[in-house]
Design a protein around this motif. Structure first.
Motif, PDB file in Angstrom:
ATOM      1  N   ALA A 147      16.230 -16.356 -41.573  1.00 31.97           N
ATOM      2  CA  ALA A 147      15.156 -16.594 -40.606  1.00 31.97           C
ATOM      3  C   ALA A 147      15.060 -15.486 -39.559  1.00 31.97           C
ATOM      4  O   ALA A 147      14.202 -15.526 -38.684  1.00 31.97           O
ATOM      5  CB  ALA A 147      15.356 -17.942 -39.917  1.00 31.97           C
ATOM      6  N   ILE A 148      15.949 -14.492 -39.653  1.00 35.18           N
ATOM      7  CA  ILE A 148      16.002 -13.450 -38.620  1.00 35.18           C
ATOM      8  C   ILE A 148      14.667 -12.741 -38.448  1.00 35.18           C
ATOM      9  O   ILE A 148      14.269 -12.390 -37.338  1.00 35.18           O
ATOM     10  CB  ILE A 148      17.108 -12.430 -38.958  1.00 35.18           C
ATOM     11  CG1 ILE A 148      18.475 -13.104 -38.822  1.00 35.18           C
ATOM     12  CG2 ILE A 148      17.047 -11.218 -38.035  1.00 35.18           C
ATOM     13  CD1 ILE A 148      19.640 -12.206 -39.119  1.00 35.18           C
TER      14      ILE A 148
ATOM     15  N   PRO B 299       9.535 -32.341 -32.456  1.00 35.93           N
ATOM     16  CA  PRO B 299       9.848 -30.943 -32.184  1.00 35.93           C
ATOM     17  C   PRO B 299      10.935 -30.832 -31.114  1.00 35.93           C
ATOM     18  O   PRO B 299      10.909 -31.546 -30.122  1.00 35.93           O
ATOM     19  CB  PRO B 299       8.524 -30.374 -31.674  1.00 35.93           C
ATOM     20  CG  PRO B 299       7.733 -31.543 -31.212  1.00 35.93           C
ATOM     21  CD  PRO B 299       8.196 -32.727 -31.988  1.00 35.93           C
ATOM     22  N   LEU B 300      11.922 -29.955 -31.340  1.00 36.51           N
ATOM     23  CA  LEU B 300      12.981 -29.742 -30.354  1.00 36.51           C
ATOM     24  C   LEU B 300      12.710 -28.496 -29.556  1.00 36.51           C
ATOM     25  O   LEU B 300      12.879 -28.449 -28.354  1.00 36.51           O
ATOM     26  CB  LEU B 300      14.326 -29.558 -31.060  1.00 36.51           C
ATOM     27  CG  LEU B 300      14.937 -30.771 -31.725  1.00 36.51           C
ATOM     28  CD1 LEU B 300      16.151 -30.346 -32.525  1.00 36.51           C
ATOM     29  CD2 LEU B 300      15.339 -31.782 -30.672  1.00 36.51           C
ATOM     30  N   MET B 301      12.322 -27.460 -30.266  1.00 38.46           N
ATOM     31  CA  MET B 301      12.102 -26.206 -29.585  1.00 38.46           C
ATOM     32  C   MET B 301      11.183 -25.368 -30.446  1.00 38.46           C
ATOM     33  O   MET B 301      11.271 -25.382 -31.666  1.00 38.46           O
ATOM     34  CB  MET B 301      13.432 -25.492 -29.389  1.00 38.46           C
ATOM     35  CG  MET B 301      13.396 -24.495 -28.255  1.00 38.46           C
ATOM     36  SD  MET B 301      15.012 -23.768 -28.041  1.00 38.46           S
ATOM     37  CE  MET B 301      14.615 -22.452 -26.918  1.00 38.46           C
ATOM     38  N   TYR B 302      10.298 -24.642 -29.800  1.00 39.56           N
ATOM     39  CA  TYR B 302       9.335 -23.826 -30.528  1.00 39.56           C
ATOM     40  C   TYR B 302       9.171 -22.540 -29.748  1.00 39.56           C
ATOM     41  O   TYR B 302       8.886 -22.574 -28.554  1.00 39.56           O
ATOM     42  CB  TYR B 302       8.013 -24.596 -30.621  1.00 39.56           C
ATOM     43  CG  TYR B 302       6.859 -23.817 -31.215  1.00 39.56           C
ATOM     44  CD1 TYR B 302       7.039 -23.070 -32.384  1.00 39.56           C
ATOM     45  CD2 TYR B 302       5.614 -23.836 -30.619  1.00 39.56           C
ATOM     46  CE1 TYR B 302       5.980 -22.370 -32.925  1.00 39.56           C
ATOM     47  CE2 TYR B 302       4.543 -23.136 -31.166  1.00 39.56           C
ATOM     48  CZ  TYR B 302       4.732 -22.402 -32.319  1.00 39.56           C
ATOM     49  OH  TYR B 302       3.697 -21.706 -32.849  1.00 39.56           O
ATOM     50  N   GLY B 303       9.408 -21.421 -30.377  1.00 43.48           N
ATOM     51  CA  GLY B 303       9.283 -20.177 -29.638  1.00 43.48           C
ATOM     52  C   GLY B 303       9.578 -18.973 -30.497  1.00 43.48           C
ATOM     53  O   GLY B 303       9.769 -19.101 -31.715  1.00 43.48           O
ATOM     54  N   PRO B 304       9.621 -17.798 -29.880  1.00 46.67           N
ATOM     55  CA  PRO B 304       9.923 -16.584 -30.621  1.00 46.67           C
ATOM     56  C   PRO B 304      11.296 -16.700 -31.283  1.00 46.67           C
ATOM     57  O   PRO B 304      12.215 -17.297 -30.710  1.00 46.67           O
ATOM     58  CB  PRO B 304       9.947 -15.501 -29.542  1.00 46.67           C
ATOM     59  CG  PRO B 304       9.217 -16.070 -28.386  1.00 46.67           C
ATOM     60  CD  PRO B 304       9.391 -17.546 -28.450  1.00 46.67           C
ATOM     61  N   ALA B 305      11.428 -16.128 -32.496  1.00 46.51           N
ATOM     62  CA  ALA B 305      12.641 -16.311 -33.290  1.00 46.51           C
ATOM     63  C   ALA B 305      13.900 -15.925 -32.525  1.00 46.51           C
ATOM     64  O   ALA B 305      14.880 -16.671 -32.515  1.00 46.51           O
ATOM     65  CB  ALA B 305      12.537 -15.500 -34.581  1.00 46.51           C
ATOM     66  N   GLY B 306      13.882 -14.770 -31.861  1.00 43.80           N
ATOM     67  CA  GLY B 306      15.072 -14.284 -31.169  1.00 43.80           C
ATOM     68  C   GLY B 306      15.581 -15.282 -30.146  1.00 43.80           C
ATOM     69  O   GLY B 306      16.785 -15.531 -30.037  1.00 43.80           O
TER      70      GLY B 306
END
Lengths: 260, 568
Positions: free
Chosen positions: B209-210, B223-230
């Motif tokens: 998933a990197i 949903p727990l968290m949603y954001g940019p991969a890093g």
């Protein structure tokens, strides 16, 4: 491992239109059943062998050689007993019955061979296309081809499941026939469950690829009749007409034979 | 201005007859060219979410839906799955069940055919997409003869041929060996750069998933968290508490208290140097010593193979002369590419297969003299797919099955079943129908049913495939406990971190031969050879290799790091 029957070769017969291939199959199946006398059946069987030879498909008979042997033996025995004649040959079997058994066996082997040649030269997709050109709805055609496709998957599942149960101590190899069949019954449950789970994904994947989205559909492997098809069809018509004429006029029988 | 392609608003979905929502309040907006990875533990609703994008939910599955999914201005409620297929392509985990055709070329043609695309254009699309996935030379091969990785690539090509604007992949790599996984993700990576395609991938392997743009982490449908991969990948605690495996490298740096948390091997190497950390030779020596001690504990040979060969009736030679020795009390991993012969090899250990040449003996007796029925008492075999072995109505009957077949008495059966269920954590489920359990539950039943017969040797074929991180851990902890109580364990796996953490010895199988053998530390030090066998050690191990030592997990790595230098 190798579950495909179709042989990807480029022969005269592979290149024919699927409708022509279906017609060959149908005419062969009808005509060979006309005659009781092995001497009349033999030339037709030879034609079929020739067909297989030029279609480079006889190799596939090896895969079913076991079935062919069983078929030959059982058919020879059965028809020898179940038909009657006048001239005794040995024990309770008469010469006419024996001749008839040879003819029936030849017919049976020829039918299997011709069927195998058909499958070896025709992709499932072509077969479906042929059927559709002959008026079958696409969905029905697709269902047929899917059924063909499911068989090897189910067979390989059965093998794995039998292995799984044997490693748990289920003894599938001993006992008489009925006992052994009874032991196989519990295996059916995992077979059904895994097949149903599979079919579910299959159905989803099918819809996700737009199956049945619209009524007009393209066929990538399209084919039209060409010269070769007309030649083969002409030959088939003549063969059919001649054979039918002979049959109606009473040729190809065994005098003195009574069938059940 | 970029265009919103997928828009999910207040989505709730409940399968018919289920007590809780499979999806609960999902809100999501994806723009053209986005790359979203959806992660979460088993039963989190990942696959359900994927199925909403092309309308399989609500049209194919039965249940109640609230809220809207709008893809390119089409509300999925109003269009059938087949109609949505023009815009949304979908690749499934099960690569067998999604291929319908008799050759590769026709498989790719299938989608466009359904939409009445003309034949010349189809030919063009076949060319283009097979090239993209690297199968252009296999046009006439039947799909059934392809390897797992190739099948999955074909599935991707066949979906791309419909020229979708959105591509959804539901755990596309779960059943693949590490290099095939990598191959599939490389394709995904190429697609990511296509601006007209929005990519949604459900995945539970974090290392893959990197490269994602965004990550959505969900659990129990919410949903727990949603954001940019890093950002998400660096939140290692959140991931761990929700049963998602954090990146080993990131976890290590986080535990060590580094200010900057790297994600990749290169990045990690640089940070390690910048932090001026050192690897302590002394601590590393201790690890190596410990390995040796472990090996010396188990010296009594149990399974011996000499020149073992196996040729299938169709002439395919799966094993070409295997020599190996497994000692009593060991825990041994067998790894290798899909189709390398691993499973064929272990099926010799309980007599399911007999060698076509060479020898194999168990307890000093050739298996051919013992047979599968006798060997089954000493050697238990858990198959990869639990559905291939489960068939009883209740969990109790299923676990008791082997014992009943061997005519054990009632009391003993009850006792053994209770023990086995206790070990796998299924006490209280005796009367449940095994088919109603989750995949992980069914896998546990399968293990319990083999354990109950108390075999000396336990063979597990891919015990962790299809389980999430927390389940994989608990499965392997169970296996470890069994090993400590005296069973010899042999397991086949694609999960490289499982090998690193749980195996005492590893055999690497390639093309029917043993290519490498040793402790995980010894084997993972040979990265180049492993690549040839289509295997890759976990990123964390790669990082340690780059630092000159082979460390297998975060704990070892931490124990060997000295922070004398100045921290940056």
């Amino acid at each position: 491992m190798d579950q495909e029957i179709y042989l990807d070769r480029n022969t005269f017969f592979h290149r024919l239109d699927p409708r022509t291939k279906i017609l060959i199959l149908v005419v062969a199946f009808v005509v060979i059943l006309y005659f009781d006398n092995p001497l009349w059946v033999l030339p037709l069987s030879l034609l079929i062998i020739l067909h297989g030879f030029f279609a480079k498909s006889l190799i596939n008979l090896k895969r079913i050689s076991f079935i062919l042997v069983i078929l030959t033996i059982s058919s020879m025995v059965l028809w020898s007993f179940f038909a009657n004649g006048e001239k005794p040959l040995f024990w309770v079997i008469e010469l006419e019955a024996f001749e008839f058994a040879i003819a029936r066996t030849l017919i049976m082997l020829s039918l299997v061979t011709e069927g195998m040649i058909f499958l070896s030269t025709t992709r499932t997709e072509e077969f479906v296309l042929g059927m559709i050109r002959l008026g079958l709805p696409y969905r029905v055609g697709f269902a047929i081809s899917t059924a063909f496709r499911m068989v090897p998957t189910i067979v390989s599942n059965v093998f794995i499941i039998a292995q799984a149960q044997r490693s748990r101590g289920l003894d599938l190899d001993s006992g008489n026939l009925i006992e052994r069949i009874r032991k196989y019954i519990p295996l059916l449950i995992p077979v059904f469950v895994s097949t149903i789970r599979n079919t579910n994904v299959f159905g989803m994947a099918l819809e996700a690829k737009g199956f049945g989205a619209q009524n007009d559909r393209t066929f990538y492997y399209s084919s039209e009749f060409n010269k070769n098809d007309y030649i083969v069809i002409a030959f088939l018509i003549i063969l059919f007409a001649v054979a039918t004429y002979l049959k109606i006029n009473g040729y190809g029988t065994i005098p003195g034979l009574t069938k059940f | 201005m970029t265009k919103t392609v997928v828009s999910i608003k207040d989505l709730k979905y409940r399968y018919r007859g289920q007590p809780r929502n499979a999806l609960d309040n999902i809100n999501l907006d994806l723009e053209e060219g986005d790359f979203l990875v959806v992660m979460g533990p088993s039963e989190a609703g990942k696959s359900t979410l994927a199925a909403t994008i092309n309308g399989l939910v609500p049209h194919f599955f039965k249940g109640t839906i609230k809220g809207d999914v709008i893809v390119l201005d089409k509300n999925t409620r109003e269009f059938s799955v087949a109609e949505m297929a023009k815009e949304v392509g979908m690749v499934f985990q099960d690569f067998e069940a999604q291929l319908f055709s008799t050759n590769v070329e026709l498989e790719v043609a299938f989608g466009p055919e359904n939409f009445g695309v003309d034949r010349q254009e189809i030919a063009h699309r076949i060319e283009e997409n097979l090239k993209l996935v690297g199968l252009e030379n296999l046009k006439n091969r039947p799909p059934s003869t392809l390897s797992g990785g190739q099948k999955q690539k074909l599935a991707i090509a066949s979906v791309l041929a419909m020229q979708p604007r959105v591509l959804v992949m539901d755990e596309p790599t779960t059943d693949l060996d590490p290099i095939s996984k990598y191959g599939v993700f490389k394709i995904a990576d190429e697609l990511r750069n296509r601006e007209d395609l929005t990519l949604i991938v459900v995945e539970h392997e974090t290392e893959e998933a990197i490269n994602a743009g965004k990550i959505l982490l969900i659990n129990e449908g919410a949903p727990l968290m949603y954001g940019p991969a890093g950002e998400i990948l660096r939140n290692v605690e959140l991931m761990e508490t929700h049963g998602v495996m954090p990146l080993g490298i990131t976890l290590y740096f986080s535990r060590m208290g580094s200010k900057y948390l790297p994600l990749t091997v290169e990045d990690g190497l640089e940070t390690f140097k910048k932090n001026k950390w050192q690897i302590s030779d002394l601590s590393y020596q201790k690890l190596v010593e410990k390995d040796k001690e472990h090996l010396q504990e188990h010296q009594e040979p149990l399974i011996i193979c000499k020149g073992l060969e196996h040729t299938y009736p169709n002439g395919c030679q799966a094993l070409r002369g295997v020599d190996l020795q497994i000692n009593r009390g060991e825990i041994v991993a067998i790894i290798g590419q899909n189709g390398s012969g691993k499973t064929t090899l272990v099926k010799h250990f309980n007599g399911l297969f007999m060698p076509t040449k060479g020898e194999i003996s168990i307890n000093n007796k050739p298996t051919s003299e013992q047979g599968v029925f006798e060997l089954g008492k000493q050697v238990g075999y858990v198959f990869q797919n639990p559905d291939h072995q489960i068939f009883s109505d209740t969990v109790f009957d299923e676990v008791a099955y082997s014992l009943k077949l061997r005519n054990a008495d009632e009391e003993l059966i009850k006792e053994r079943v209770a023990e086995a269920l206790e070990a796998v954590g299924l006490v209280g489920f005796e009367k449940e129908d095994p088919f109603s359990l989750t995949k992980s539950g069914r896998q546990r039943v399968a293990v319990a049913s083999v354990m109950a017969a108390k075999p000396e040797v336990l063979i597990l074929d891919e015990p962790t495939t299809g389980l999430d991180y927390a389940e994989q851990r608990s499965m392997m902890e169970l296996v470890k406990r069994l090993n400590e109580s005296g069973s010899t364990i042999i397991f086949v796996t694609h999960h490289m971190w499982v090998v690193a953490e749980y195996a005492e010895r590893v055999y690497v199988v390639k093309d029917g031969l043993i290519m490498l053998e040793g402790t995980p530390r010894e084997v993972y030090a040979h990265e180049e050879e492993l690549t040839k066998a289509f295997l890759r050690p976990p990123h964390l191990v790669s990082l340690s290799n780059r630092l000159g030592k082979t460390m297998l997990n975060v704990e070892e790595f931490m124990a060997c790091t000295s922070k004398d230098g100045e921290e940056y």
